[in-house]
Design a protein around this motif. Structure first.
Motif, PDB file in Angstrom:
ATOM      1  N   ALA A  23       0.833  -1.201   0.000  1.00 30.59           N
ATOM      2  CA  ALA A  23       0.000   0.000   0.000  1.00 30.59           C
ATOM      3  C   ALA A  23       0.869   1.253   0.000  1.00 30.59           C
ATOM      4  N   TYR A  24       1.929   1.253   0.811  1.00 24.60           N
ATOM      5  CA  TYR A  24       2.806   2.425   0.869  1.00 24.60           C
ATOM      6  C   TYR A  24       3.705   2.526  -0.364  1.00 24.60           C
ATOM      7  N   VAL A  25       4.005   1.397  -0.992  1.00 25.34           N
ATOM      8  CA  VAL A  25       4.755   1.438  -2.254  1.00 25.34           C
ATOM      9  C   VAL A  25       3.936   2.191  -3.305  1.00 25.34           C
ATOM     10  N   LYS A  26       2.644   1.884  -3.359  1.00 25.29           N
ATOM     11  CA  LYS A  26       1.754   2.564  -4.308  1.00 25.29           C
ATOM     12  C   LYS A  26       1.650   4.054  -3.978  1.00 25.29           C
ATOM     13  N   GLU A  27       1.569   4.374  -2.664  1.00 24.79           N
ATOM     14  CA  GLU A  27       1.474   5.788  -2.280  1.00 24.79           C
ATOM     15  C   GLU A  27       2.752   6.526  -2.631  1.00 24.79           C
ATOM     16  N   ASP A  34       9.695   8.545  -1.659  1.00 29.15           N
ATOM     17  CA  ASP A  34       9.869   7.195  -1.121  1.00 29.15           C
ATOM     18  C   ASP A  34      10.404   7.192   0.310  1.00 29.15           C
ATOM     19  N   GLY A  35      10.304   8.350   0.971  1.00 27.33           N
ATOM     20  CA  GLY A  35      10.808   8.433   2.340  1.00 27.33           C
ATOM     21  C   GLY A  35       9.731   8.269   3.402  1.00 27.33           C
ATOM     22  N   ILE A  36       8.613   7.681   3.041  1.00 31.36           N
ATOM     23  CA  ILE A  36       7.532   7.458   4.023  1.00 31.36           C
ATOM     24  C   ILE A  36       8.054   6.534   5.114  1.00 31.36           C
ATOM     25  N   VAL A  81      -4.286   1.866   5.462  1.00 33.00           N
ATOM     26  CA  VAL A  81      -3.688   1.226   4.292  1.00 33.00           C
ATOM     27  C   VAL A  81      -4.628   0.164   3.746  1.00 33.00           C
ATOM     28  N   VAL A  82      -4.674   0.093   2.429  1.00 35.50           N
ATOM     29  CA  VAL A  82      -5.477  -0.919   1.745  1.00 35.50           C
ATOM     30  C   VAL A  82      -4.580  -1.626   0.733  1.00 35.50           C
ATOM     31  N   HIS A  83      -4.611  -2.954   0.768  1.00 33.45           N
ATOM     32  CA  HIS A  83      -3.823  -3.745  -0.186  1.00 33.45           C
ATOM     33  C   HIS A  83      -4.339  -3.476  -1.600  1.00 33.45           C
ATOM     34  N   PRO A  84      -3.444  -3.437  -2.600  1.00 35.80           N
ATOM     35  CA  PRO A  84      -3.892  -3.199  -3.978  1.00 35.80           C
ATOM     36  C   PRO A  84      -5.026  -4.122  -4.421  1.00 35.80           C
ATOM     37  N   ASP A  85      -5.089  -5.357  -3.860  1.00 32.05           N
ATOM     38  CA  ASP A  85      -6.178  -6.274  -4.226  1.00 32.05           C
ATOM     39  C   ASP A  85      -7.535  -5.761  -3.733  1.00 32.05           C
ATOM     40  N   GLU A 115      -0.341  15.726   0.587  1.00 33.53           N
ATOM     41  CA  GLU A 115      -1.205  16.603  -0.198  1.00 33.53           C
ATOM     42  C   GLU A 115      -1.467  16.041  -1.599  1.00 33.53           C
ATOM     43  N   LYS A 116      -0.477  15.312  -2.146  1.00 39.86           N
ATOM     44  CA  LYS A 116      -0.622  14.746  -3.489  1.00 39.86           C
ATOM     45  C   LYS A 116      -1.355  13.404  -3.495  1.00 39.86           C
TER      46      LYS A 116
END
Length: 343
Positions: A23-27, A34-36, A81-85, A115-116
């Motif tokens: 989920a965070y990879v997608k965000e 990529d610093g989340i 967070v929500v899984h891409p599935d 914000e994005k």
């Protein structure tokens, strides 16, 4: 199905990471950053967390996770967070609503998102959150802060004989905290009037020796579950609320001799002595509660004129009872041309 998660268990913490990481990879791709911090968390970090976790499962598989922290009646959503599935299935919205429903006493809910991150911004906006500010977290990363102030439910219920006992029990607790300052403690408001329909909130009035001295007890009152509100719009008062949006007690504190003390007591005694007028007040409250079940402000405003008129009648009623020349004097609301007194 949504339920709380036992995130301290190793298997559950790994399930959470399996949802959170993709989920965070997608965000990160969406916002170009990529610093989340949570993107790099491990299962042991989840197990060490003091947050409250809940998850959405479909056919036994965890597809969404939300976590939050709560202090008194203020709640902060820490992650959603929500899984891409599980994208575009309403899982995120359902998790947010679950947290709101499970915390009916919350007066303020805060969440922060990039914000994005337009899907998250849209989700929170549709859920009723309002953006309050933008914060620059790092070069190229701006965060939006959202707040939600859930409305208090307006509930007027039949008189409950337990209210008198609840007052006595709370009175004893308050004496342990405020004892050295107390002159007297009174049960006031609608729950103090026999057979009166009311919101199930115990109103307690305390007369003290020195109102300024009450400030030093804020932390101890908080230990009892009370939120200190200062004067809260009433000069010379100290006001405390218990229960947040699912209110259970109000404490009004005044210095001995403050006119508000007599106003509260006379109003209570007047309605107690005049059941027919108390019934009129109860009917008005039920009508307003039915009209504004989710909005306490117009409910209160709708009572104002009636209360002001009743307070004036109560003052005249008390004056009649205390007539100095010893005659039997009682108040008759139908005899307004003679000041309301029947000699």
């Amino acid at each position: 199905m949504i339920a709380f998660l036992k995130h301290k268990e190793e298997a559950v913490s790994r399930e959470i990471i399996d949802v959170q990481k993709p989920a965070y990879v997608k965000e990160a791709e969406l916002i170009g950053f990529d610093g989340i911090p949570a993107l790099h968390e491990k299962a042991e970090d989840i197990r060490a967390s003091q947050e409250q976790f809940a998850g959405y499962r479909e056919d036994g598989k965890l597809l969404g996770v939300i976590s939050y922290e709560k202090f008194m009646h203020e709640l902060t959503i820490c992650r959603l967070v929500v899984h891409p599935d599980g994208f575009r299935k309403g899982i995120g919205r359902a998790l947010v609503q679950f947290v709101i429903d499970q915390n009916e006493d919350a007066e303020k809910i805060e969440v922060v998102t990039a914000e994005k991150n337009s899907p998250a911004v849209s989700l929170y906006t549709q859920a009723g959150f309002v953006k309050t500010k933008t914060v620059k977290a790092s070069e190229g990363l701006f965060l939006s802060v959202f707040h939600l102030y859930p409305k208090r439910k307006v509930e007027v219920v039949h008189y409950n004989e337990e209210w008198a006992r609840l007052f006595r029990e709370e009175k004893d607790r308050l004496k342990l905290v405020l004892g050295p300052e107390i002159i007297d403690v009174h049960h006031v408001g609608s729950t103090s009037i026999p057979n009166m329909a009311a919101k199930p909130v115990i109103d307690i009035l305390i007369a003290v020796k020195d109102i300024a001295a009450v400030n030093q007890y804020d932390s101890k009152m908080a230990e009892l579950g009370y939120m200190p509100k200062g004067e809260n719009g009433m000069i010379g008062r100290r006001y405390f609320q218990k229960g947040g949006n699912k209110r259970t007690h109000h404490v009004h504190i005044y210095e001995g001799g403050h006119p508000a003390i007599e106003r509260h007591l006379v109003f209570r005694d007047y309605l107690t002595a005049h059941p027919e007028i108390a019934n009129e007040y109860a009917s008005l409250k039920k009508q307003l509660a039915a009209q504004y079940p989710d909005n306490i402000k117009p409910y209160i405003q709708g009572k104002n004129d009636w209360i002001k008129a009743a307070e004036e009648k109560a003052k005249r009623w008390k004056k009649g009872r205390n007539n100095a020349n010893g005659r039997v004097v009682c108040y008759n609301s139908e005899n307004e041309k003679n000041g309301g007194f029947t000699l």
